[in-house]
Design a protein around this motif. Structure first.
Motif, PDB file in Angstrom:
ATOM      1  N   GLU A  31      14.687  28.671   0.572  1.00 29.73           N
ATOM      2  CA  GLU A  31      15.302  29.797  -0.124  1.00 29.73           C
ATOM      3  C   GLU A  31      16.511  29.391  -0.960  1.00 29.73           C
ATOM      4  O   GLU A  31      16.850  30.057  -1.938  1.00 29.73           O
ATOM      5  N   SER A  32      17.180  28.304  -0.587  1.00 28.12           N
ATOM      6  CA  SER A  32      18.353  27.848  -1.338  1.00 28.12           C
ATOM      7  C   SER A  32      17.989  26.822  -2.405  1.00 28.12           C
ATOM      8  O   SER A  32      18.868  26.276  -3.075  1.00 28.12           O
ATOM      9  N   GLY A  33      16.679  26.543  -2.586  1.00 24.81           N
ATOM     10  CA  GLY A  33      16.235  25.602  -3.606  1.00 24.81           C
ATOM     11  C   GLY A  33      16.218  24.155  -3.150  1.00 24.81           C
ATOM     12  O   GLY A  33      16.046  23.247  -3.960  1.00 24.81           O
ATOM     13  N   ARG A  34      16.357  23.927  -1.868  1.00 18.99           N
ATOM     14  CA  ARG A  34      16.381  22.560  -1.340  1.00 18.99           C
ATOM     15  C   ARG A  34      15.001  22.115  -0.876  1.00 18.99           C
ATOM     16  O   ARG A  34      14.197  22.924  -0.427  1.00 18.99           O
ATOM     17  N   VAL A  35      14.796  20.810  -0.965  1.00 22.94           N
ATOM     18  CA  VAL A  35      13.550  20.196  -0.507  1.00 22.94           C
ATOM     19  C   VAL A  35      13.926  19.038   0.406  1.00 22.94           C
ATOM     20  O   VAL A  35      14.808  18.245   0.072  1.00 22.94           O
ATOM     21  N   GLU A  36      13.260  18.924   1.542  1.00 23.52           N
ATOM     22  CA  GLU A  36      13.458  17.774   2.416  1.00 23.52           C
ATOM     23  C   GLU A  36      12.353  16.764   2.141  1.00 23.52           C
ATOM     24  O   GLU A  36      11.171  17.092   2.181  1.00 23.52           O
ATOM     25  N   ILE A  37      12.755  15.534   1.841  1.00 25.22           N
ATOM     26  CA  ILE A  37      11.803  14.466   1.562  1.00 25.22           C
ATOM     27  C   ILE A  37      11.561  13.708   2.870  1.00 25.22           C
ATOM     28  O   ILE A  37      12.518  13.274   3.518  1.00 25.22           O
ATOM     29  N   PRO A  38      10.310  13.539   3.266  1.00 29.17           N
ATOM     30  CA  PRO A  38      10.023  12.826   4.515  1.00 29.17           C
ATOM     31  C   PRO A  38      10.618  11.411   4.503  1.00 29.17           C
ATOM     32  O   PRO A  38      10.613  10.721   3.477  1.00 29.17           O
ATOM     33  N   MET A  39      11.136  10.997   5.666  1.00 33.02           N
ATOM     34  CA  MET A  39      11.787   9.693   5.784  1.00 33.02           C
ATOM     35  C   MET A  39      10.864   8.559   5.366  1.00 33.02           C
ATOM     36  O   MET A  39      11.296   7.610   4.725  1.00 33.02           O
ATOM     37  N   GLY A  40       9.581   8.647   5.687  1.00 36.75           N
ATOM     38  CA  GLY A  40       8.651   7.589   5.303  1.00 36.75           C
ATOM     39  C   GLY A  40       8.575   7.395   3.801  1.00 36.75           C
ATOM     40  O   GLY A  40       8.469   6.276   3.310  1.00 36.75           O
ATOM     41  N   VAL A  41       8.657   8.488   3.062  1.00 39.07           N
ATOM     42  CA  VAL A  41       8.631   8.408   1.601  1.00 39.07           C
ATOM     43  C   VAL A  41       9.906   7.731   1.101  1.00 39.07           C
ATOM     44  O   VAL A  41       9.870   6.876   0.209  1.00 39.07           O
ATOM     45  N   LEU A  42      11.053   8.098   1.689  1.00 40.89           N
ATOM     46  CA  LEU A  42      12.321   7.474   1.301  1.00 40.89           C
ATOM     47  C   LEU A  42      12.310   5.976   1.589  1.00 40.89           C
ATOM     48  O   LEU A  42      12.703   5.171   0.736  1.00 40.89           O
TER      49      LEU A  42
ATOM     50  N   MET B 270       0.833  -1.182   0.000  1.00 40.90           N
ATOM     51  CA  MET B 270       0.000   0.000   0.000  1.00 40.90           C
ATOM     52  C   MET B 270       0.877   1.244   0.000  1.00 40.90           C
ATOM     53  O   MET B 270       1.807   1.362   0.778  1.00 40.90           O
ATOM     54  N   LEU B 271       0.594   2.183  -0.878  1.00 43.46           N
ATOM     55  CA  LEU B 271       1.376   3.398  -0.977  1.00 43.46           C
ATOM     56  C   LEU B 271       0.901   4.423   0.041  1.00 43.46           C
ATOM     57  O   LEU B 271      -0.277   4.497   0.362  1.00 43.46           O
ATOM     58  N   ARG B 272       1.851   5.219   0.522  1.00 40.38           N
ATOM     59  CA  ARG B 272       1.545   6.281   1.486  1.00 40.38           C
ATOM     60  C   ARG B 272       0.773   7.400   0.811  1.00 40.38           C
ATOM     61  O   ARG B 272       0.832   7.580  -0.397  1.00 40.38           O
ATOM     62  N   GLU B 273       0.112   8.178   1.638  1.00 41.08           N
ATOM     63  CA  GLU B 273      -0.520   9.401   1.160  1.00 41.08           C
ATOM     64  C   GLU B 273       0.582  10.384   0.781  1.00 41.08           C
ATOM     65  O   GLU B 273       1.654  10.376   1.389  1.00 41.08           O
ATOM     66  N   PRO B 274       0.354  11.227  -0.203  1.00 42.19           N
ATOM     67  CA  PRO B 274       1.365  12.226  -0.569  1.00 42.19           C
ATOM     68  C   PRO B 274       1.689  13.135   0.616  1.00 42.19           C
ATOM     69  O   PRO B 274       0.831  13.385   1.470  1.00 42.19           O
ATOM     70  N   SER B 275       2.911  13.600   0.664  1.00 44.91           N
ATOM     71  CA  SER B 275       3.355  14.529   1.696  1.00 44.91           C
ATOM     72  C   SER B 275       3.673  15.865   1.049  1.00 44.91           C
ATOM     73  O   SER B 275       4.354  15.918   0.029  1.00 44.91           O
ATOM     74  N   GLU B 276       3.176  16.926   1.645  1.00 39.63           N
ATOM     75  CA  GLU B 276       3.485  18.261   1.127  1.00 39.63           C
ATOM     76  C   GLU B 276       4.880  18.666   1.590  1.00 39.63           C
ATOM     77  O   GLU B 276       5.240  18.471   2.750  1.00 39.63           O
ATOM     78  N   VAL B 277       5.680  19.176   0.668  1.00 39.45           N
ATOM     79  CA  VAL B 277       7.016  19.669   0.982  1.00 39.45           C
ATOM     80  C   VAL B 277       7.136  21.089   0.436  1.00 39.45           C
ATOM     81  O   VAL B 277       6.322  21.526  -0.377  1.00 39.45           O
ATOM     82  N   GLU B 278       8.150  21.794   0.901  1.00 35.74           N
ATOM     83  CA  GLU B 278       8.345  23.179   0.491  1.00 35.74           C
ATOM     84  C   GLU B 278       9.777  23.374   0.025  1.00 35.74           C
ATOM     85  O   GLU B 278      10.709  22.836   0.612  1.00 35.74           O
TER      86      GLU B 278
END
Length: 63
Positions: free
Chosen positions: A12-23, A1-9
């Motif tokens: 200012e430096s163009g970086r995005v943190e991906i939630p550990m559960g998604v990884l 079963m796939l997880r629900e999507p997670s909102e990320v932002e």
């Protein structure tokens, strides 16, 4: 079963943190080498670096 999507932002430096559960769900761990590319229309694809290189060598394209 796939997880629900997670909102990320994008910060200012163009970086995005991906939630550990998604990884974890994708079978990735911190430090994994990835290839990032745009697939258009606001989409960005992340692929395991080695898998992407293999596909590119075999098919001449990334899907």
């Amino acid at each position: 079963m796939l997880r629900e999507p997670s909102e990320v932002e994008i910060d200012e430096s163009g970086r995005v943190e991906i939630p550990m559960g998604v990884l974890v769900e994708a079978g990735l761990a911190p430090g994994a080498r990835l290839l990032a590319y745009s697939t258009g229309d606001g989409r960005i694809t992340l692929r395991r670096f080695q898998n992407a290189l293999t596909e590119l060598a075999e098919t001449g394209t990334l899907s």
